[in-house]
Motif scaffolding. Sequence first.
Motif, PDB file in Angstrom:
ATOM      1  N   GLY A  18      36.142  28.688  37.412  1.00  0.00           N
ATOM      2  CA  GLY A  18      35.077  27.656  37.724  1.00  0.00           C
ATOM      3  C   GLY A  18      35.537  27.300  39.292  1.00  0.00           C
ATOM      4  O   GLY A  18      34.590  26.952  40.488  1.00  0.00           O
ATOM      5  N   ALA A  19      36.336  28.009  40.096  1.00  0.00           N
ATOM      6  CA  ALA A  19      36.677  28.048  41.041  1.00  0.00           C
ATOM      7  C   ALA A  19      36.019  28.860  42.089  1.00  0.00           C
ATOM      8  O   ALA A  19      35.783  28.274  43.257  1.00  0.00           O
ATOM      9  N   VAL A  20      34.921  29.866  41.831  1.00  0.00           N
ATOM     10  CA  VAL A  20      33.888  30.392  42.525  1.00  0.00           C
ATOM     11  C   VAL A  20      32.806  30.686  41.548  1.00  0.00           C
ATOM     12  O   VAL A  20      32.574  31.450  39.990  1.00  0.00           O
ATOM     13  N   PRO A  21      31.481  30.854  42.314  1.00  0.00           N
ATOM     14  CA  PRO A  21      30.660  30.267  41.548  1.00  0.00           C
ATOM     15  C   PRO A  21      29.969  31.713  40.893  1.00  0.00           C
ATOM     16  O   PRO A  21      30.136  32.891  41.167  1.00  0.00           O
ATOM     17  N   GLY A  22      29.094  32.270  40.067  1.00  0.00           N
ATOM     18  CA  GLY A  22      29.225  33.004  39.433  1.00  0.00           C
ATOM     19  C   GLY A  22      29.804  33.491  38.317  1.00  0.00           C
ATOM     20  O   GLY A  22      30.535  32.935  37.976  1.00  0.00           O
ATOM     21  N   ILE A  69      42.676  53.467  34.789  1.00  0.00           N
ATOM     22  CA  ILE A  69      42.655  51.897  35.115  1.00  0.00           C
ATOM     23  C   ILE A  69      43.661  51.167  34.730  1.00  0.00           C
ATOM     24  O   ILE A  69      43.552  51.329  33.223  1.00  0.00           O
ATOM     25  N   LEU A  70      44.582  50.205  35.383  1.00  0.00           N
ATOM     26  CA  LEU A  70      45.222  49.708  34.941  1.00  0.00           C
ATOM     27  C   LEU A  70      44.987  48.513  35.408  1.00  0.00           C
ATOM     28  O   LEU A  70      45.167  47.750  36.777  1.00  0.00           O
ATOM     29  N   GLN A  71      44.850  46.786  34.753  1.00  0.00           N
ATOM     30  CA  GLN A  71      43.808  46.242  35.451  1.00  0.00           C
ATOM     31  C   GLN A  71      44.396  44.544  35.358  1.00  0.00           C
ATOM     32  O   GLN A  71      45.715  44.023  34.376  1.00  0.00           O
ATOM     33  N   HIS A  72      44.257  43.723  36.159  1.00  0.00           N
ATOM     34  CA  HIS A  72      45.231  42.627  35.991  1.00  0.00           C
ATOM     35  C   HIS A  72      44.593  41.778  35.093  1.00  0.00           C
ATOM     36  O   HIS A  72      43.134  41.955  34.829  1.00  0.00           O
ATOM     37  N   GLY A  73      44.994  40.106  35.247  1.00  0.00           N
ATOM     38  CA  GLY A  73      44.108  39.581  34.039  1.00  0.00           C
ATOM     39  C   GLY A  73      43.920  38.685  35.393  1.00  0.00           C
ATOM     40  O   GLY A  73      43.815  38.171  36.457  1.00  0.00           O
ATOM     41  N   MET A  74      43.023  37.333  34.667  1.00  0.00           N
ATOM     42  CA  MET A  74      42.436  36.095  35.546  1.00  0.00           C
ATOM     43  C   MET A  74      43.485  35.487  36.162  1.00  0.00           C
ATOM     44  O   MET A  74      43.833  34.790  35.793  1.00  0.00           O
ATOM     45  N   ALA A  75      43.152  35.199  37.768  1.00  0.00           N
ATOM     46  CA  ALA A  75      43.807  34.152  38.745  1.00  0.00           C
ATOM     47  C   ALA A  75      44.637  35.197  38.541  1.00  0.00           C
ATOM     48  O   ALA A  75      45.720  34.532  39.262  1.00  0.00           O
ATOM     49  N   GLU A  76      44.832  36.053  38.386  1.00  0.00           N
ATOM     50  CA  GLU A  76      45.920  37.502  39.381  1.00  0.00           C
ATOM     51  C   GLU A  76      45.610  38.450  39.743  1.00  0.00           C
ATOM     52  O   GLU A  76      44.690  38.535  40.419  1.00  0.00           O
ATOM     53  N   ASN A  77      46.321  39.764  40.614  1.00  0.00           N
ATOM     54  CA  ASN A  77      45.397  40.474  41.413  1.00  0.00           C
ATOM     55  C   ASN A  77      46.169  41.200  41.356  1.00  0.00           C
ATOM     56  O   ASN A  77      46.904  41.866  40.021  1.00  0.00           O
ATOM     57  N   GLY A  92      46.293  32.065  40.046  1.00  0.00           N
ATOM     58  CA  GLY A  92      44.967  31.814  41.424  1.00  0.00           C
ATOM     59  C   GLY A  92      45.995  31.038  42.486  1.00  0.00           C
ATOM     60  O   GLY A  92      45.508  30.602  43.393  1.00  0.00           O
ATOM     61  N   SER A  93      46.769  31.582  42.476  1.00  0.00           N
ATOM     62  CA  SER A  93      47.849  30.562  43.757  1.00  0.00           C
ATOM     63  C   SER A  93      48.774  31.739  44.220  1.00  0.00           C
ATOM     64  O   SER A  93      49.244  32.507  43.468  1.00  0.00           O
ATOM     65  N   CYS A  94      49.531  31.725  45.664  1.00  0.00           N
ATOM     66  CA  CYS A  94      51.533  32.117  45.268  1.00  0.00           C
ATOM     67  C   CYS A  94      52.523  31.106  44.918  1.00  0.00           C
ATOM     68  O   CYS A  94      51.838  30.139  45.111  1.00  0.00           O
ATOM     69  N   ASP A 100      43.392  47.723  40.905  1.00  0.00           N
ATOM     70  CA  ASP A 100      43.337  47.249  42.021  1.00  0.00           C
ATOM     71  C   ASP A 100      42.007  46.354  41.267  1.00  0.00           C
ATOM     72  O   ASP A 100      42.671  45.156  40.069  1.00  0.00           O
ATOM     73  N   ASN A 101      40.801  45.487  42.168  1.00  0.00           N
ATOM     74  CA  ASN A 101      41.394  44.489  41.915  1.00  0.00           C
ATOM     75  C   ASN A 101      40.135  43.796  40.541  1.00  0.00           C
ATOM     76  O   ASN A 101      38.781  44.200  41.851  1.00  0.00           O
ATOM     77  N   GLY A 102      39.602  42.674  39.835  1.00  0.00           N
ATOM     78  CA  GLY A 102      39.174  42.698  38.992  1.00  0.00           C
ATOM     79  C   GLY A 102      38.012  42.016  39.099  1.00  0.00           C
ATOM     80  O   GLY A 102      37.651  41.290  38.577  1.00  0.00           O
ATOM     81  N   ASP A 103      38.097  42.111  40.403  1.00  0.00           N
ATOM     82  CA  ASP A 103      36.752  40.391  40.137  1.00  0.00           C
ATOM     83  C   ASP A 103      36.528  39.307  39.938  1.00  0.00           C
ATOM     84  O   ASP A 103      35.973  38.244  39.175  1.00  0.00           O
ATOM     85  N   CYS A 104      38.274  38.294  39.289  1.00  0.00           N
ATOM     86  CA  CYS A 104      38.634  38.019  38.711  1.00  0.00           C
ATOM     87  C   CYS A 104      39.585  36.712  39.104  1.00  0.00           C
ATOM     88  O   CYS A 104      40.712  36.590  38.009  1.00  0.00           O
ATOM     89  N   ASP A 105      40.133  37.130  40.350  1.00  0.00           N
ATOM     90  CA  ASP A 105      41.674  36.530  41.281  1.00  0.00           C
ATOM     91  C   ASP A 105      41.902  35.696  41.686  1.00  0.00           C
ATOM     92  O   ASP A 105      41.899  34.937  42.589  1.00  0.00           O
ATOM     93  N   TYR A 106      40.477  34.626  40.418  1.00  0.00           N
ATOM     94  CA  TYR A 106      40.587  33.450  40.662  1.00  0.00           C
ATOM     95  C   TYR A 106      40.644  32.741  39.209  1.00  0.00           C
ATOM     96  O   TYR A 106      40.639  32.494  38.429  1.00  0.00           O
ATOM     97  N   ASN A 107      41.211  31.285  39.604  1.00  0.00           N
ATOM     98  CA  ASN A 107      41.201  30.193  38.186  1.00  0.00           C
ATOM     99  C   ASN A 107      39.838  30.202  37.441  1.00  0.00           C
ATOM    100  O   ASN A 107      38.674  30.162  38.331  1.00  0.00           O
TER     101      ASN A 107
END
Length: 380
Positions: A234-238, A186-194, A120-122, A225-232
């Motif tokens: 609870g950090a983004v609503p929805g 398709i090769l996807q990253h995990g939560m809080a990665e991108n 979730g960060s650099c 691609d970005n899995g729309d989960c590139d944040y920790n």
Amino acid sequence: MKKILFVAMLAVCASVNAQYSRDKYALPNPPEGKSAENCIPGATYPCVDDQHRATFVLNAPKAQSVAVDICGKVYPMTRDERGQWKGTTAPLVVGPHYYRLVVDGVNVNDPNVYTVYGSGSCFSLIEIPESEEDAAYYSYNKDIPHGQVRECHYWSESRQCMRRCYVYTPAEYETSKAKKKYPYFILQHGMAENETGWHEQGKMANILDNNIAAGKAVPMVVVMDNGDCDYNMGAVPGGLGTTFENVLLNEIMPYIESNFRVYTDREHRAISGLSWGGQQAFNIGTAHTDLFCAIGAFSGAIFGVPSMQNAPFNNPEQFNKDIKVLFLSNGTEEGLGGMALDPAFDKQGINYIRYKSQGTEHEWLTWRRSLNEFVQLIFK
């Protein structure tokens, strides 16, 4: 005469500035070990010695305290007379590790290395090297052909924004016949990665290049691609990553199939991912067995067991026919991995492959190993 004096003055100033620069900013030399592979040009620290201890250096003459936070432990650093701080860790486990420097209580990235995106960060990252033999499958081999990783952009109508994906094409893609097509997955990253994770931390291009060159994997295209989960969480609503299925099916796949020489049938498509991306791959792949022939969940964040009475698992014979490879993996030292699925699949007669990465946790070394195994199984 004036010209000679001017040149002489410039030389003196350059000498003074160079000395000032060396006194103020020079790092200890030589390093105690091998410099990290992602050090910026001119930097020799951080470095790793033969006992897997990492040494870090930071120029911070006005700081009151400096430490390095890595692998769940904080190591204090000591200051010399020039204001340079230096610290060495205990032996670290092999593999890539995120870390931060802590300057007067504030977490900062190490200016001596290139940063990556993760958790979730650099972050700063350092690789504690495995043996050459163990690391061969993800190491760069100068003696084989190499593919390309392209940064691509496309417009998303559903999200109303520009999206970015990375696309690996095998070495022969540029030189093969213009009409030759390739399977893709398709090769996807995990939560809080991108979408950068597999290319940078995962070393996927080296893994694909080495396997294809050795004849262990067929030449294929890989889409990250970005899995729309590139944040920790609870950090983004929805919902976390719930928009990704729509984007994948209606935007990413059409973009890839329109812009790259790939097959467009189920027999030549696969989907996989790590952690939360593994859950996405599992859910999307099993919901669309008409679109994919292989599914990979690396440390998949799969909580609970899907009903074996519902499609597609209620028809094991058809499922096994449609999904040629169902690959599930985990590190032996991690908690996640979806292993609760195994007894249910065994009872139902669902074919799957369970791979265990010995001695690793929920980490990139587990996922590198998993990808290495997966690409040798698909499209054959």
